[in-house]
Scaffold this active site. Structure first.
Site, PDB file in Angstrom:
ATOM      1  CG  ASN A   1      -2.323  -0.390   0.869  1.00 48.07           C
ATOM      2  OD1 ASN A   1      -2.963   0.278   0.075  1.00 48.07           O
ATOM      3  ND2 ASN A   1      -2.783  -1.489   1.428  1.00 48.07           N
TER       4      ASN A   1
ATOM      5  CB  CYS B   1      -8.333  -2.810   6.635  1.00 54.93           C
ATOM      6  SG  CYS B   1      -9.925  -2.003   6.381  1.00 54.93           S
ATOM      7  CB  SER B   2      -6.740  -0.217   2.723  1.00 54.00           C
ATOM      8  OG  SER B   2      -5.855  -1.298   2.551  1.00 54.00           O
ATOM      9  CG  ASP B   3      -9.998   2.814   1.643  1.00 55.10           C
ATOM     10  OD1 ASP B   3      -9.142   3.728   1.670  1.00 55.10           O
ATOM     11  OD2 ASP B   3     -10.260   2.159   0.627  1.00 55.10           O
TER      12      ASP B   3
ATOM     13  CD1 TRP C   1     -14.269   0.437   2.774  1.00 53.12           C
ATOM     14  CD2 TRP C   1     -14.398   2.663   2.802  1.00 53.12           C
ATOM     15  NE1 TRP C   1     -13.765   0.885   1.596  1.00 53.12           N
ATOM     16  CE2 TRP C   1     -13.839   2.260   1.566  1.00 53.12           C
ATOM     17  CE3 TRP C   1     -14.580   4.025   3.034  1.00 53.12           C
ATOM     18  CZ2 TRP C   1     -13.452   3.180   0.590  1.00 53.12           C
ATOM     19  CZ3 TRP C   1     -14.207   4.941   2.059  1.00 53.12           C
ATOM     20  CH2 TRP C   1     -13.649   4.512   0.852  1.00 53.12           C
TER      21      TRP C   1
END
Lengths: 643, 781
Positions: free
Chosen positions: A327, A416-418, A420
């Site tokens: 990422n 996590c990444s976003d 959501w």
């Protein structure tokens, strides 16, 4: 040993578990048992024409329609209109072979009935459940036009009709496609038209301030901020947020700049005793150069400081470490917290894969379970889908979070990444394990409203409501996975949840049905803008108007009962009641609940009779004691239970 | 702790008040006696200490070992016993056994005795009369009930440790059946009871009133038991035949068998010659529609087969009310053999209890599949369901055949009867079924259990496989059986406690011979009933207190007001018949399904059975056999718990029997979870209902207001039927801490696979991918 058959002598008493306020005249809903309800809700292949919500019409709206006509026509919902009818259509039932009958398409449903059979065969499903409709083959094959349909709920359908002589007339399936994908065709989603009024208003189930108050927020360490009141800080977050007391709003804005999509760490849950917290956020924007943010570091420090019990903070990154690292490079400079920058923080990767892996896994699962299960290699086929392995990893992550908070009395940050998808799964599952409130029906509704809907799980995108673009890479069964995990918990702790399996199946059915507004849109802001609560009905209106159907009779509200499931494939099972429910060779099971309800009815009956007799005895003894003064009459005391 | 159990156990007060005083005295004597036992580390009559060693460490599953227990390891002629120096924290979770304490293992239960010298990297699987050339530092006991127990001798005297190990290995391999502890024990016990009776001069009364078996279980050793079964099932054209009295005809058949009424003893004697061991075909059961289930062995000689088989089949046909044909099924063609089953079990056990938990986790499903255990479970259920179809729908008599009629036939005939006849789903019915189709029919329990550890090739957990099949049905129909999965588990464990006459012998003849011999040597008067001096396993009070036995009762059971044979009276035939017809027609108005909308489901499912339209049959071939169609049709309808019961046969519905296979695995144990939490709540509710019923009875008794004596229904004087009792209304609901998914067993200390990391033993244990067996391990000595 006493004969054990005796239990039953009264068991034949039919207990009517029907809710009095609920109308029962419509269609064929003559029973409210768990089991039959479960079969019927949204059952595709049934002579019962009902789709559950129809059964809860207020009395005024109900018309008594004779059974025969039920079989002829679908019973239409308010504002549902027939769009097209075609006779002589063939449905290829994967279990029973071809059936010829009539198809009716409305703006809400696909209805097929075959009257050649005794009893009649009926297929009744919401159009929104279709993910893909395609013409198969050409007119060349004996003049038939064939249509294949892939459904979001683990089944496929196939129809055929004779080639149209009248070329001007549209095929019924072209009409169907128009209404199955309203968004792509510039039409309204049916939820916006469905005007059913329920006794309960489900939109009132969740109020952020009330929920924070229940948790004891605000307190000396946490405050409610209005910094996102108009969604200007973060458009995918709710307007009400709980943040550490000592971080002023200006600093929060700077933290937002450092977190992906502005999703700053905010409070999800606080332990009532230790004050250890679960906070959620998105990944920090460290990028390849390892950027740092003083404000973000301070912010996390104050999350840790808010909990006096521990001098450590755990950051759970849901991703596999490789993905998290990737990422940094590929996705606009994301990444993870370095332990150098965040003193006293320990970073743990939970190895949960991304939405694409999960989508692929579910697709494989569908191949394995639908339409038929191969006899010989069932378990290795199941294993090769990795579905349960993913379930295991998610539950294992949630368990680690719950354990840190409960046993370690340590605060945790989850992302996590976003923040959501996997984050929603993890925080809500951990909260289910930790807080019995969320294991009630209303509590679970609050949990979904809070952790999933208000925090911007992108339901619209992940499910693709009304959108014909079935190949959209953003679709993913993240929420289904979560509900599956909840089901796994209910299997391991059968008395710990107020709701039953039917409740979970109903939620998933209406995740797709587009009948209710609950799962529409991607964020709170989006829903407000579209005025969803005003224009649509909440799923919880329907559920809470007939709560009894969704209640687990075995439920006991044990105080301070934290669930620590065994997260092992030895205990995880495929949810056959959901994934394999279309298979006629499986019998839906909920006999334990069934039996328990019968026993409850029996107890009530016995209690009534004992009380009657008691009264009689008291009366008699009163008269006899007046005759024979001094004789003790108190020997019989009303006994409800014994120790 | 044990004293208190004993206190509750031996004489339950069901007996007439007249005899009450006897039991008060008996109870006191027993207590005195028992106190004496306690001084000697709980020795039972006939039990002697063979060897013992002090300062032994029992490994409790824990990496750092600080929960390990220190104590004394004792080998007796009955068990391996470990007596901890200090009592460990009290555990309520443990199912207390009257003969075996928490840390005890019966010698018969030992599968392998392995000694290890950690430092020298040596190990040896010990057999009987062997030598050990190294001083063991550890002893690992692999048990047949799937426990693995490890002892360390770091502080113990090396010589005495060695001696104990050798003693254990030696006594675990008895040279002769007579040396099994039960023979000594039951002999002593008999005389103690008799002696007691003599003192009281009321021998007859004592004998009579001692409850032989909790619910009376017929053992089928006399014609009347068979007669009753014939009447109960309405098999009017069948008769009890006594040509095998004194085992004159066959050595493996029981003395009394049931045969077609049209066959004379003379014919039978003639036919017998062509069957191996003269095993005349055996009647098992009759369907109310008249079709019979018959079992027999294969005929060796094809000429004889043609000649006699037809006549026998004709006789079976004649016994059918509509003279329907007979269908013969060779089970060996569709089912795995003894070796297959044993090998599947070993692999399954490997995955469940031996492989390190985390390691086997990754490939759990494929390991389970590769073992084929569940596949075999399914095969047995499927085969049995096919036979059910033939009898129920086709109304034909079925003859199942197998080479010897002593293995597969036992399992299949019992399963068929469980599915068709609700009587066998009651506790006593089930016990009589096992007695009839396994024990009496001559299943070689001695060889299959390998009690003497003589021939590993004969060993086979077929009976366990059958219990697993029964469990699958309990799992699918939790209200249809009177007993619980705990009962099944305990029944399986009882195979390894050699004090019951049930699982020790290969045939009735063998039992009779041994027990007659036994009676002679123990001076038991001839004519005494075998099941008095050597009781069957069904006499559960030998093993468990009345309270513990309540764990057998399923609170959900939907019983009939009961189809039980009492005093030779048969009252149930008509009722049974009614139940069947209900199941055939799928009457939705059954008691159980009263809440269910029968019609909706019915029509929905039936609709799948549509025939193919000819023009589309090429598009989609749905080929369905008549039996499959029948099953599907049956699943579509509400069912009667007291009627026909078919197992769900989709592979997704055949599950691992977790209580049995995973109960000792600490990692798999769900704290405060598992189905037991539902069981707990159900028990409480049912207990409450029963108390209410009791109250009602009390009120209805003779004018209660005039008899203000203590109510006979006061809870303390009543033997409650449920394990968990209702709590009072003002008590807040609480889940007992000891409830885990392993309940009533506890994995603590029972399974110990790892020692401190990195030692040779760890590598050895982790590397040994199979349950150690003498064939595969080369002795290092």
């Amino acid at each position: 040993m006493e004969k054990s058959g005796s239990i039953d002598s009264l068991g034949s008493k039919r207990s009517s578990s029907r809710q009095p306020s609920v109308d029962s005249l419509s269609s064929s809903s003559t029973s409210r048992s768990d089991r039959s309800a479960q079969i019927k809700a949204h059952s595709s292949e049934s002579t019962s024409t009902e789709f559950s919500p129809e059964r809860v019409k207020p009395k005024a709206a109900a018309k008594h329609i004779p059974r025969e006509s039920d079989k002829q026509e679908p019973q239409l919902l308010p504002n549902e209109t027939v769009q097209d009818v075609a006779k002589d259509v063939t449905y290829f039932c994967p279990f029973g072979g071809a059936l010829r009958g009539t198809v009716i398409v409305t703006n809400y449903r696909l209805f097929f009935k075959c009257m050649d059979r005794e009893p009649a065969f009926v297929l009744d499903l919401p159009l929104a459940v279709l993910s893909r409709v395609e013409k198969i083959g050409n007119a060349s094959t004996r003049g038939d036009v064939s249509y294949g349909m892939v459904c979001k709920d683990m089944r496929n359908l196939r129809f055929a009709h004779k080639h149209m002589d009248d070329t001007l007339r549209k095929s019924i399936f072209e009409v169907l496609m128009k209404f199955a994908f309203p968004v792509s065709n510039g039409l309204q989603i049916f939820a916006l038209q469905y005007g059913q009024v329920f006794p309960e208003n489900g939109w009132k189930v969740y109020d952020a301030l009330t929920e924070y108050k229940r948790q004891g927020i605000p307190n000396e360490s946490w405050r409610i901020t209005k910094v996102n009141d108009h969604y200007e800080l973060c458009d995918t977050y709710p307007s009400t947020l709980a943040v550490p007391v000592n971080i002023p709003d200006e600093e929060i804005r700077r933290v937002a700049a450092f977190r992906a999509k502005g999703r700053i760490p905010v409070l999800s849950w606080i332990h009532p005793e230790s004050q250890a917290t679960i906070t959620r956020c998105s990944q920090p924007m460290v990028g390849v150069n390892g950027k740092r943010s003083k404000e973000d570091e301070k912010y996390l420090q104050s999350i840790m400081d808010a909990n006096a019990q521990s001098h450590k903070l755990f950051i759970f990154d849901a991703r596999p470490s490789v993905n998290a690292a990737a990422n940094k490079v590929y996705l606009k400079g994301g990444g993870y917290e370095s332990e150098d920058a965040y003193q006293n923080a320990e970073l743990v990767f939970l190895d949960i894969h991304n939405i694409h892996v999960m989508r692929e896994s579910l697709r494989k699962l569908k191949d394995v379970v639908y339409p038929n299960i191969e006899d010989s290699h069932w378990l290795s086929n199941l294993e090769s889908t990795h579905w349960l392995e993913h379930i295991k990893l998610i539950m294992a992550g949630a368990l680690r979070i719950a354990d840190k908070v409960e046993s370690g009395k340590t605060s945790v940050v989850v992302h996590c990444s976003d923040g959501w998808d996997r984050t929603c799964q993890l925080t809500s599952l951990a909260m289910l394990m930790l807080d019995g409130y969320y294991r009630t029906i209303r509590g679970f509704e609050v949990l979904l409203e809070k952790e999933w809907l208000s925090f911007g799980h992108r339901f619209q995108t992940r499910i693709g409501h009304g959108d014909k673009n079935h190949t959209d890479a953003d679709r993913s069964p993240v929420f289904i996975q979560f509900i599956d995990c909840v089901w796994q918990l209910t299997r391991q702790f059968p008395a710990a949840f107020e709701f039953n399996e039917y409740f979970l199946v109903t939620i998933l059915d209406h995740l797709y049905s587009c009948l209710f507004g609950t799962f529409l849109c991607n964020s709170e802001q989006h829903r407000m803008k579209e005025d969803i609560p005003k224009k649509t009905v909440s799923l919880w209106s329907y559920v809470n108007s007939q709560v009894e159907d969704f209640t687990n009779p075995l439920y006991v509200n044990y105080s301070n009962h934290v669930l620590f499931p065994v997260v092992s494939l030895r205990h995880l099972e495929l949810w056959v009641g959901y994934y394999i429910r279309w298979n006629p060779r499986m019998r839906p099971q909920e006999p334990v609940h069934q039996r328990y309800k019968e026993l409850l009815a029996k107890r009530a009956e016995l209690q009534r009779r004992v009380e009657e007799l008691q009264r009689e005895v008291t009366n008699r003894s009163a008269s006899s004691s007046s005759e024979r003064a001094g004789s003790p009459t108190r020997s019989i005391t009303p006994v409800q239970t014994f120790i | 702790h044990r004293l208190s159990i004993f206190d509750r156990q031996p004489f339950r007060l069901y007996i007439f008040p007249k005899y009450y005083y006897i039991f008060v005295i008996a109870n006191k004597l027993c207590k005195v006696f028992f106190f004496f036992y306690c001084m000697q580390h709980v020795l039972f009559p006939g039990e002697i200490v063979v060897n013992e060693v002090n300062f032994v460490r029992k490994c409790i599953n824990n990496e750092n070992g600080h929960d390990d227990l220190w104590g004394k390891l004792i080998c007796t002629n009955f068990k391996v016993s470990f007596i901890p120096q200090e009592d460990p924290p009290k555990q309520n979770a443990h199912l207390s056994h009257l003969l075996l304490a928490e840390h005890d293992v019966a010698l018969t239960c030992l599968d392998q005795v392995v000694t290890v010298n950690d430092a020298k990297g040596k190990k040896k699987v010990l057999g009987s009369n062997q030598k050990l050339k190294f001083n063991p530092t550890e002893l690992i006991l692999y048990c047949k009930d799937l426990r693995i127990i490890r002892f360390c001798f770091d502080e113990a005297g090396p010589e005495s440790a060695k001696k104990v190990c050798l003693a254990i290995a030696h006594y675990a391999h008895p040279a002769d059946l007579h040396l099994l502890f039960g023979f000594e024990y039951q002999g002593r016990r008999y005389h103690e009871r008799k002696g007691l009776a003599k003192i009281l001069k009321t021998a007859a009364e004592i004998n009579e009133s001692m409850p032989r078996m909790s619910p009376q279980t017929p053992v089928y050793d006399c014609p009347s038991d068979w007669d009753r079964e014939i009447k109960r099932t309405g098999a009017t054209e069948w008769r009890v035949c006594s040509i095998n009295e004194r085992y004159n005809v066959s050595q493996s058949l029981p003395e009394y068998i049931v045969v077609p009424a049209s066959l004379a003893d003379q014919d039978l004697r003639q036919f017998a010659n062509c069957y191996s061991d003269n095993r005349i075909p055996l009647w098992c059961w009759n369907h109310p529609n008249g079709s019979a289930l018959v079992r027999m062995c294969n005929v060796a000689d094809p000429i004889a087969q043609k000649k006699f088989e037809q006549r026998i089949f004709n006789a079976i046909t004649k016994s059918h009310p509509t003279c329907s044909e007979v269908i013969k099924l060779d089970l060996e063609k569709s089912l795995p053999n003894i070796l297959d089953i044993q090998s599947a079990f070993c692999k399954f056990r490997q995955s469940c209890v031996i492989d390190p938990f985390e390691e086997s986790e990754e490939r759990w499903f494929s390991c389970i599949e590769n073992s084929r255990w569940l596949e075999y479970v399914r095969a047995f259920l499927k085969q049995s369901a096919e036979i059910v179809f033939l009898m129920e729908v086709k109304s034909v008599s079925v003859v199942i055949t197998e080479e010897e009629d002593r293995d597969l036939n036992c399992a299949v005939s019992s399963l068929v009867q469980l599915m068709l006849d609700p009587h066998y789903r009651s506790l006593s019915g089930f016990q009589s079924l096992v007695q009839k189709e396994w024990v009496m029919a001559g299943h070689r329990f001695l060889d299959r259990c390998n009690h003497l550890k003589r021939n590993d090739k004969e060993e086979c957990p077929l009976f366990l496989l059958f219990l697993d099949c029964v469990w699958q049905m309990i799992n699918q129909y939790p209200a249809a059986f009177e007993f619980t999965e705990t009962y099944l588990t305990v029944l399986s464990d009882s195979m390894w406690i050699p004090v019951h006459g049930t699982f020790l012998f290969n045939s009735c003849l063998q039992r009779t011979q041994h027990l007659t011999e036994f009676a002679k040597t123990k001076a038991i008067p001839p004519g005494e009933d075998q099941s008095v001096y050597f009781p069957p396993v069904w006499e559960w009070s030998q093993q468990f207190s009345a309270k513990e036995q309540t764990l057998f009762n399923n609170p959900m059971y939907v019983g009939k007001s009961v189809a039980r044979v009492q005093n030779g009276e048969v009252k149930t035939f008509k009722r049974t018949k009614k139940a069947y017809s209900a199941s055939v027609k799928g009457s939705p108005a059954s008691v159980v399904n009263g809440l269910r909308d029968g019609e909706g489901t019915l029509s929905r499912r039936v609709s799948f059975m549509s025939e193919l339209k000819p023009e589309f049959s090429s598009v989609k071939d749905v080929v369905e056999s008549p039996s499959e169609r029948f099953f599907r049709d049956w699943f579509s309808r509400p069912f009667d718990q007291q009627g026909l019961l078919l197992p769900l046969l989709l592979p997704s519905h055949i599950a691992v029997w977790k209580l049995f296979f995973l109960r000792w695995v600490p990692e798999a144990c769900i704290p405060k979870g598992g189905t037991v939490t539902a069981y707990h709540k159900l028990c409480q509710l049912v207990d409450e209902i029963e108390m209410l019923q009791c109250q009602l009875k009390h009120y209805k008794g003779p004018s209660p207001c005039i008899t203000p004596e203590p109510s006979p229904c006061k809870p303390h004087s009543v033997q409650r039927r449920m394990y968990f009792n209702a709590c009072s209304a003002d008590e807040s609901p609480s889940l007992p801490d000891f409830l885990t998914s392993s309940f009533p067993f506890t994995p603590v200390g029972n399974l110990c696979r790892r020692s401190t990391l990195g030692t040779p033993i760890t590598k050895f244990l982790n590397g040994a991918k199979i349950w150690l067996s003498t064939e595969t391990l080369n002795d290092t000595v």
